[in-house]
Design a protein around this motif. Sequence first.
Motif, PDB file in Angstrom:
ATOM      1  N   UNK A  31     -11.953 -19.354  22.970  1.00  0.00           N
ATOM      2  CA  UNK A  31     -11.264 -20.340  23.797  1.00  0.00           C
ATOM      3  C   UNK A  31     -10.695 -19.738  25.063  1.00  0.00           C
ATOM      4  N   UNK A  32     -10.142 -18.532  24.961  1.00  0.00           N
ATOM      5  CA  UNK A  32      -9.590 -17.871  26.149  1.00  0.00           C
ATOM      6  C   UNK A  32     -10.705 -17.489  27.123  1.00  0.00           C
ATOM      7  N   UNK A  33     -11.852 -17.043  26.569  1.00  0.00           N
ATOM      8  CA  UNK A  33     -12.972 -16.662  27.431  1.00  0.00           C
ATOM      9  C   UNK A  33     -13.528 -17.868  28.189  1.00  0.00           C
ATOM     10  N   UNK A  34     -13.509 -19.042  27.533  1.00  0.00           N
ATOM     11  CA  UNK A  34     -14.055 -20.245  28.158  1.00  0.00           C
ATOM     12  C   UNK A  34     -12.989 -21.057  28.882  1.00  0.00           C
ATOM     13  N   UNK A  35     -11.724 -20.610  28.763  1.00  0.00           N
ATOM     14  CA  UNK A  35     -10.653 -21.348  29.410  1.00  0.00           C
ATOM     15  C   UNK A  35     -10.373 -22.689  28.767  1.00  0.00           C
ATOM     16  N   UNK A  36     -10.664 -22.808  27.474  1.00  0.00           N
ATOM     17  CA  UNK A  36     -10.468 -24.070  26.745  1.00  0.00           C
ATOM     18  C   UNK A  36      -9.169 -23.987  25.947  1.00  0.00           C
ATOM     19  N   UNK A  37      -8.109 -24.636  26.434  1.00  0.00           N
ATOM     20  CA  UNK A  37      -6.797 -24.574  25.780  1.00  0.00           C
ATOM     21  C   UNK A  37      -6.804 -25.251  24.420  1.00  0.00           C
ATOM     22  N   UNK A  38      -7.637 -26.285  24.249  1.00  0.00           N
ATOM     23  CA  UNK A  38      -7.670 -26.991  22.965  1.00  0.00           C
ATOM     24  C   UNK A  38      -8.190 -26.076  21.853  1.00  0.00           C
ATOM     25  N   UNK A  39      -9.213 -25.284  22.152  1.00  0.00           N
ATOM     26  CA  UNK A  39      -9.746 -24.362  21.147  1.00  0.00           C
ATOM     27  C   UNK A  39      -8.711 -23.305  20.793  1.00  0.00           C
ATOM     28  N   UNK A  40      -7.976 -22.804  21.807  1.00  0.00           N
ATOM     29  CA  UNK A  40      -6.926 -21.810  21.559  1.00  0.00           C
ATOM     30  C   UNK A  40      -5.842 -22.406  20.662  1.00  0.00           C
ATOM     31  N   UNK A  41      -5.441 -23.647  20.956  1.00  0.00           N
ATOM     32  CA  UNK A  41      -4.414 -24.320  20.145  1.00  0.00           C
ATOM     33  C   UNK A  41      -4.879 -24.506  18.706  1.00  0.00           C
ATOM     34  N   UNK A  42      -6.148 -24.885  18.548  1.00  0.00           N
ATOM     35  CA  UNK A  42      -6.697 -25.060  17.203  1.00  0.00           C
ATOM     36  C   UNK A  42      -6.653 -23.751  16.417  1.00  0.00           C
ATOM     37  N   UNK A  43      -7.013 -22.654  17.074  1.00  0.00           N
ATOM     38  CA  UNK A  43      -6.970 -21.349  16.407  1.00  0.00           C
ATOM     39  C   UNK A  43      -5.558 -20.941  16.042  1.00  0.00           C
ATOM     40  N   UNK A  44      -4.606 -21.207  16.931  1.00  0.00           N
ATOM     41  CA  UNK A  44      -3.208 -20.851  16.654  1.00  0.00           C
ATOM     42  C   UNK A  44      -2.662 -21.661  15.482  1.00  0.00           C
ATOM     43  N   UNK A  45      -3.007 -22.945  15.417  1.00  0.00           N
ATOM     44  CA  UNK A  45      -2.557 -23.775  14.297  1.00  0.00           C
ATOM     45  C   UNK A  45      -3.136 -23.272  12.980  1.00  0.00           C
ATOM     46  N   UNK A  46      -4.387 -22.828  12.998  1.00  0.00           N
ATOM     47  CA  UNK A  46      -5.008 -22.293  11.786  1.00  0.00           C
ATOM     48  C   UNK A  46      -4.288 -21.030  11.326  1.00  0.00           C
ATOM     49  N   UNK A  47      -3.887 -20.184  12.277  1.00  0.00           N
ATOM     50  CA  UNK A  47      -3.168 -18.954  11.916  1.00  0.00           C
ATOM     51  C   UNK A  47      -1.801 -19.285  11.333  1.00  0.00           C
ATOM     52  N   UNK A  48      -1.143 -20.306  11.876  1.00  0.00           N
ATOM     53  CA  UNK A  48       0.154 -20.714  11.316  1.00  0.00           C
ATOM     54  C   UNK A  48      -0.016 -21.195   9.869  1.00  0.00           C
ATOM     55  N   UNK A  49      -1.096 -21.922   9.604  1.00  0.00           N
ATOM     56  CA  UNK A  49      -1.361 -22.394   8.239  1.00  0.00           C
ATOM     57  C   UNK A  49      -1.613 -21.217   7.299  1.00  0.00           C
ATOM     58  N   UNK A  50      -2.348 -20.212   7.795  1.00  0.00           N
ATOM     59  CA  UNK A  50      -2.600 -19.017   6.989  1.00  0.00           C
ATOM     60  C   UNK A  50      -1.295 -18.284   6.706  1.00  0.00           C
ATOM     61  N   UNK A  51      -0.422 -18.191   7.713  1.00  0.00           N
ATOM     62  CA  UNK A  51       0.864 -17.520   7.532  1.00  0.00           C
ATOM     63  C   UNK A  51       1.719 -18.238   6.493  1.00  0.00           C
ATOM     64  N   UNK A  52       1.675 -19.581   6.525  1.00  0.00           N
ATOM     65  CA  UNK A  52       2.446 -20.354   5.546  1.00  0.00           C
ATOM     66  C   UNK A  52       1.926 -20.102   4.132  1.00  0.00           C
ATOM     67  N   UNK A  53       0.596 -20.070   3.975  1.00  0.00           N
ATOM     68  CA  UNK A  53       0.025 -19.803   2.661  1.00  0.00           C
ATOM     69  C   UNK A  53       0.344 -18.388   2.203  1.00  0.00           C
ATOM     70  N   UNK A  54       0.300 -17.427   3.140  1.00  0.00           N
ATOM     71  CA  UNK A  54       0.642 -16.044   2.790  1.00  0.00           C
ATOM     72  C   UNK A  54       2.081 -15.944   2.307  1.00  0.00           C
ATOM     73  N   UNK A  55       2.977 -16.743   2.928  1.00  0.00           N
ATOM     74  CA  UNK A  55       4.362 -16.759   2.479  1.00  0.00           C
ATOM     75  C   UNK A  55       4.488 -17.270   1.055  1.00  0.00           C
TER      76      UNK A  55
END
Length: 321
Positions: A31-55
């Motif tokens: 997403x950063x390479x293509x300048x697509x903010x929506x893809x970056x946001x989607x990836x960040x939300x997925x990481x937050x979900x992973x962090x919650x599960x890890x907790x």
Amino acid sequence: MRERTDLEERIGAIERMERDLGDSIELIDMGEAEGDADIVTEGEEAIRAIAAEAGKRQIETLLSGEADANDTYLEVHSGAGGTESQDWASMLLRMYTRWAERKGFKVDVIEYTAGEEAGIKGATLQIKGHNAYGWLKTESGVHRLVRISPFDSNARRHTSFASAWVYPVVDDRIQVDVNESDCRIDTFRASGAGGQHVNTTDSAVRITHIPTGIVVACQQERSQHKNRATAWNMLRARLYELELQKREEKANAETAAKTDIGWGHQLRSYVLQPYQLVKDLRTGVQSTSPDDVLDGDLDPFVEAALAHRVYGGAAEVEDID
């Protein structure tokens, strides 16, 4: 086989989280390479979900006690205060039932004694599921409710108390010997809501362990023999839980908390009026949505209590007026 299944599930979850994390990082880079903010946001939300599960998985590592993986018994008893306290006990029983259902656990009612006008005097549940005892073992103690009483025609604020007591189901791996000569066995008629739920014979069984004063009762089945067998299992479980307490110095505070169902012994306060607040007096964890808590949203309190039990801590908590 049970331990193997548990380990396979845990290892599989870690491997899956590692894969998901790698995929999310690649998604963000793309997403950063293509300048697509929506893809970056989607990836960040997925990481937050992973962090919650890890907790959540981290909390599960605290469930390593000798009986943590077992099913559990949960007793709820009303304190002094008549109908008001008995109604609060029934609310507490529903809260734990809803929590267990959210976890996917099976709940069986072992014993149930209704109040004269509303609520319950006491009840015993058997909650079946992996780590059921481990999750609930910190819930033993006195629970305090502050609200405008629906049973008071003057709409005054009342404080009520009810207690919960949790002890593990003893499985085949644990041997507990009980001398029948140390026990008194009584039979009585089961109580209930009426109709088919009330027995016409003395099928309910109560066993009193005289040396310790422990009393267990079962009226789940119509057969006295089945109720007697269940009551013996409950007694063995209570005696085993008593032995666990002797081994664990940190459990001494819980034992003291069970002495009186009243002031000075509560582990959690639930305030419905004049403001909305649930506060754990051991960890300081609180919620401003008591309706959600009473509907079974207990995980934040349970997880904090488990961490506090294992790691200790000097959490500064204050009582609630």
